[in-house]
Design a protein around this motif. Structure first.
Motif, PDB file in Angstrom:
ATOM      1  N   LYS A  26      -8.652   8.680   6.244  1.00 46.84           N
ATOM      2  CA  LYS A  26      -8.580   8.893   7.684  1.00 46.84           C
ATOM      3  C   LYS A  26      -7.150   9.182   8.132  1.00 46.84           C
ATOM      4  N   ARG A  27      -7.039   9.962   9.173  1.00 49.23           N
ATOM      5  CA  ARG A  27      -5.724  10.263   9.734  1.00 49.23           C
ATOM      6  C   ARG A  27      -5.055   8.980  10.237  1.00 49.23           C
ATOM      7  N   GLY A  28      -3.794   8.773   9.830  1.00 55.00           N
ATOM      8  CA  GLY A  28      -3.022   7.649  10.326  1.00 55.00           C
ATOM      9  C   GLY A  28      -3.285   6.326   9.641  1.00 55.00           C
ATOM     10  N   GLU A  29      -4.082   6.306   8.576  1.00 50.39           N
ATOM     11  CA  GLU A  29      -4.351   5.042   7.895  1.00 50.39           C
ATOM     12  C   GLU A  29      -3.540   4.933   6.606  1.00 50.39           C
ATOM     13  N   ILE A  30      -3.376   3.691   6.147  1.00 56.74           N
ATOM     14  CA  ILE A  30      -2.858   3.449   4.805  1.00 56.74           C
ATOM     15  C   ILE A  30      -4.058   3.137   3.922  1.00 56.74           C
ATOM     16  N   LEU A  31      -4.318   3.996   2.959  1.00 55.31           N
ATOM     17  CA  LEU A  31      -5.368   3.753   1.976  1.00 55.31           C
ATOM     18  C   LEU A  31      -4.702   3.356   0.668  1.00 55.31           C
ATOM     19  N   THR A  32      -5.027   2.176   0.163  1.00 57.37           N
ATOM     20  CA  THR A  32      -4.470   1.748  -1.119  1.00 57.37           C
ATOM     21  C   THR A  32      -5.482   2.010  -2.225  1.00 57.37           C
ATOM     22  N   LEU A  33      -5.007   2.594  -3.313  1.00 58.68           N
ATOM     23  CA  LEU A  33      -5.809   2.811  -4.512  1.00 58.68           C
ATOM     24  C   LEU A  33      -5.408   1.768  -5.534  1.00 58.68           C
ATOM     25  N   ARG A 172      10.720  -6.761  -2.812  1.00 58.04           N
ATOM     26  CA  ARG A 172       9.395  -6.153  -2.721  1.00 58.04           C
ATOM     27  C   ARG A 172       8.673  -6.612  -1.456  1.00 58.04           C
ATOM     28  N   GLU A 173       8.702  -7.909  -1.197  1.00 55.21           N
ATOM     29  CA  GLU A 173       8.032  -8.439  -0.016  1.00 55.21           C
ATOM     30  C   GLU A 173       8.645  -7.890   1.263  1.00 55.21           C
ATOM     31  N   GLN A 174       9.977  -7.761   1.281  1.00 54.95           N
ATOM     32  CA  GLN A 174      10.646  -7.236   2.459  1.00 54.95           C
ATOM     33  C   GLN A 174      10.251  -5.781   2.708  1.00 54.95           C
ATOM     34  N   LEU A 175      10.182  -4.989   1.635  1.00 52.46           N
ATOM     35  CA  LEU A 175       9.818  -3.582   1.793  1.00 52.46           C
ATOM     36  C   LEU A 175       8.361  -3.425   2.215  1.00 52.46           C
ATOM     37  N   GLN A 176       7.503  -4.308   1.734  1.00 52.03           N
ATOM     38  CA  GLN A 176       6.108  -4.268   2.189  1.00 52.03           C
ATOM     39  C   GLN A 176       6.036  -4.498   3.697  1.00 52.03           C
ATOM     40  N   ILE A 190      -1.089   7.608   4.763  1.00 47.38           N
ATOM     41  CA  ILE A 190      -0.417   7.160   3.543  1.00 47.38           C
ATOM     42  C   ILE A 190      -1.447   6.805   2.480  1.00 47.38           C
ATOM     43  N   VAL A 191      -1.284   7.390   1.297  1.00 50.35           N
ATOM     44  CA  VAL A 191      -2.069   7.003   0.128  1.00 50.35           C
ATOM     45  C   VAL A 191      -1.127   6.242  -0.788  1.00 50.35           C
ATOM     46  N   PHE A 192      -1.460   4.997  -1.057  1.00 50.86           N
ATOM     47  CA  PHE A 192      -0.546   4.068  -1.731  1.00 50.86           C
ATOM     48  C   PHE A 192      -1.202   3.553  -3.006  1.00 50.86           C
ATOM     49  N   VAL A 193      -0.633   3.892  -4.153  1.00 53.16           N
ATOM     50  CA  VAL A 193      -1.137   3.410  -5.442  1.00 53.16           C
ATOM     51  C   VAL A 193      -0.411   2.126  -5.832  1.00 53.16           C
ATOM     52  N   THR A 194      -1.163   1.110  -6.222  1.00 53.04           N
ATOM     53  CA  THR A 194      -0.565  -0.138  -6.670  1.00 53.04           C
ATOM     54  C   THR A 194      -1.461  -0.788  -7.712  1.00 53.04           C
ATOM     55  N   HIS A 195      -0.874  -1.631  -8.538  1.00 54.64           N
ATOM     56  CA  HIS A 195      -1.670  -2.434  -9.471  1.00 54.64           C
ATOM     57  C   HIS A 195      -1.706  -3.888  -9.015  1.00 54.64           C
ATOM     58  N   ASP A 196      -1.087  -4.165  -7.866  1.00 55.00           N
ATOM     59  CA  ASP A 196      -0.930  -5.525  -7.361  1.00 55.00           C
ATOM     60  C   ASP A 196      -1.900  -5.757  -6.202  1.00 55.00           C
ATOM     61  N   MET A 197      -2.890  -6.631  -6.401  1.00 57.29           N
ATOM     62  CA  MET A 197      -3.903  -6.847  -5.373  1.00 57.29           C
ATOM     63  C   MET A 197      -3.312  -7.437  -4.097  1.00 57.29           C
ATOM     64  N   LEU A 201      -3.818  -5.723  -0.480  1.00 54.83           N
ATOM     65  CA  LEU A 201      -4.395  -6.445   0.657  1.00 54.83           C
ATOM     66  C   LEU A 201      -3.443  -6.478   1.844  1.00 54.83           C
ATOM     67  N   LYS A 202      -2.158  -6.578   1.568  1.00 58.35           N
ATOM     68  CA  LYS A 202      -1.165  -6.674   2.639  1.00 58.35           C
ATOM     69  C   LYS A 202      -0.960  -5.336   3.351  1.00 58.35           C
ATOM     70  N   LEU A 203      -0.996  -4.240   2.577  1.00 59.13           N
ATOM     71  CA  LEU A 203      -0.637  -2.944   3.141  1.00 59.13           C
ATOM     72  C   LEU A 203      -1.826  -2.102   3.598  1.00 59.13           C
ATOM     73  N   GLY A 204      -2.931  -2.206   2.909  1.00 65.05           N
ATOM     74  CA  GLY A 204      -4.014  -1.262   3.133  1.00 65.05           C
ATOM     75  C   GLY A 204      -4.819  -1.507   4.395  1.00 65.05           C
TER      76      GLY A 204
END
Length: 355
Positions: A26-33, A172-176, A190-197, A201-204
């Motif tokens: 969606k436009r304007g969302e952060i989607l985490t993969l 890392r926490e500060q940048l999140q 924003i499409v954000f790839v992470t291996h950290d759940m 959860l915090k960003l998506g």
């Protein structure tokens, strides 16, 4: 905004990285993969800016097939942030940020203003940092430059491939937190790839859980935690099924009894003593009004978890708090709301039916 339609990717060695993948961002969302190593999340991201070409299916941006875009213009209009920050070591910070805008023929005045704006946005004083070299910055500062370099030409889409995974936990926490705050201002897709759940959860705004090139689950963070939907997702999420992870937006109230606008307050003769939330005529949060006096207390973002909100307001003497989205008041959180929600959750877990 971004749409995958039945996309598959098979590499030359026969490895099928992506299988019949369909998804709308969606436009304007952060989607985490997110998903285990080799699940195809980075391949999925790299297909958006054509660093990897799909074997079949199609990807659209604003209803236009990405193959119909000029590839250079496509990439200029998609910011890209990597784990390896890749700042050019022989260039100043100002020069690093300028690369794509200069390719797009921005004027010097416009570019200089944009660089100052971006540096200020991430808390780096332009007069101090513009002329510095990357080696003079900490890892966290370099990663901030990597983020704003991706934003420099004001693209609609930002791709972020595990951008914080090499940083120490505090950075890392500060940048999140910086990304969530920044997103409230810039509202990029924003499409954000992470291996950290925890990071996902915090960003998506939504989380896409992948396994072996396929989507296993796609949902908002709190619903994903409370209703994983499969054993694989539940195991991948781990022990996070806590009501404290619920977003405030799902438990706050839309009751307007605590809300007044600045136009209403013009005639305050009938206003009773108490605590109110003041907005302007457009619903933008202004301040609290406690017994007729303006008070600038804690403000809760609607995407915050209940735990984050409790941490924010624990030292406040207020009992009513504004919940905002992009500075606009969307709901009200009270201690009563919080206690009722937690009590209901506890009763449900213990099989207690409230009268």
């Amino acid at each position: 905004m971004i749409e995958f339609k039945n996309v598959s990717k098979v590499y030359a060695d026969g490895t099928q990285a992506i299988k019949d993948f369909s998804l709308q961002v969606k436009r304007g969302e952060i989607l985490t993969l997110i998903g285990p190593s080799g699940c195809g999340k980075t391949t999925t991201m790299k297909m958006i800016n054509r660093l990897i070409e799909p074997s079949s299916g199609a990807i659209y941006i604003d209803d236009k097939n990405i193959k119909d875009y000029n590839i250079h213009e496509l990439r200029w209009n998609i910011g890209y942030v990597l784990q390896q920050i890749a700042l050019f070591p022989h260039m100043t910070i100002e020069e690093n940020i300028s690369i794509v805008p200069e390719m797009k023929k921005w004027g010097k005045k416009k570019l200089s203003s944009r660089i100052d704006e971006l540096l200020e946005m991430v808390g780096l004083e332009p007069s101090i940092y513009k002329k510095r070299m990357p080696s003079e910055l900490s890892g966290g500062q370099q990663q901030r430059i990597g983020v704003i370099r991706a934003l420099a030409a004001d693209p609609d889409i930002i791709l972020m491939d595990e951008p914080f995974s090499a940083l120490d936990p505090l950075s890392r926490e500060q940048l999140q937190m910086d990304i969530r705050k920044l997103q409230q201002e810039i509202k990029k897709t924003i499409v954000f790839v992470t291996h950290d759940m925890d990071e996902a959860l915090k960003l998506g705004d939504r989380i896409c859980v992948m396994k072996e090139g396929e989507i296993v689950r796609l949902d908002a963070p709190d619903r994903l935690v409370m209703q994983p939907g499969s054993e694989f997702v539940e195991e991948f999420i781990g022990n996070r099924k806590s009501p404290w992870q619920t977003s405030v937006g799902n438990i706050s109230s839309t009751d307007k009894q605590y809300i007044i606008s600045s136009s209403d307050f013009a005639d305050s003769s009938n206003l009773q003593p108490g605590t109110f939330i003041m907005t302007d005529e457009n619903g933008i949060y202004q301040h609290m009004l406690i017994n007729g006096k303006a008070v600038h207390g804690p403000v809760i973002d609607s995407a915050m978890s209940l735990y984050e909100s409790a941490e924010l307001i624990k030292d406040s003497s207020q009992t009513i708090f504004p919940v905002v989205e992009n500075q606009k008041l969307v709901s009200v959180l009270t201690y009563r709301d919080m206690m009722e929600f937690l009590l209901n959750q506890a009763n449900m877990e213990n099989g207690v039916v409230r009268p």
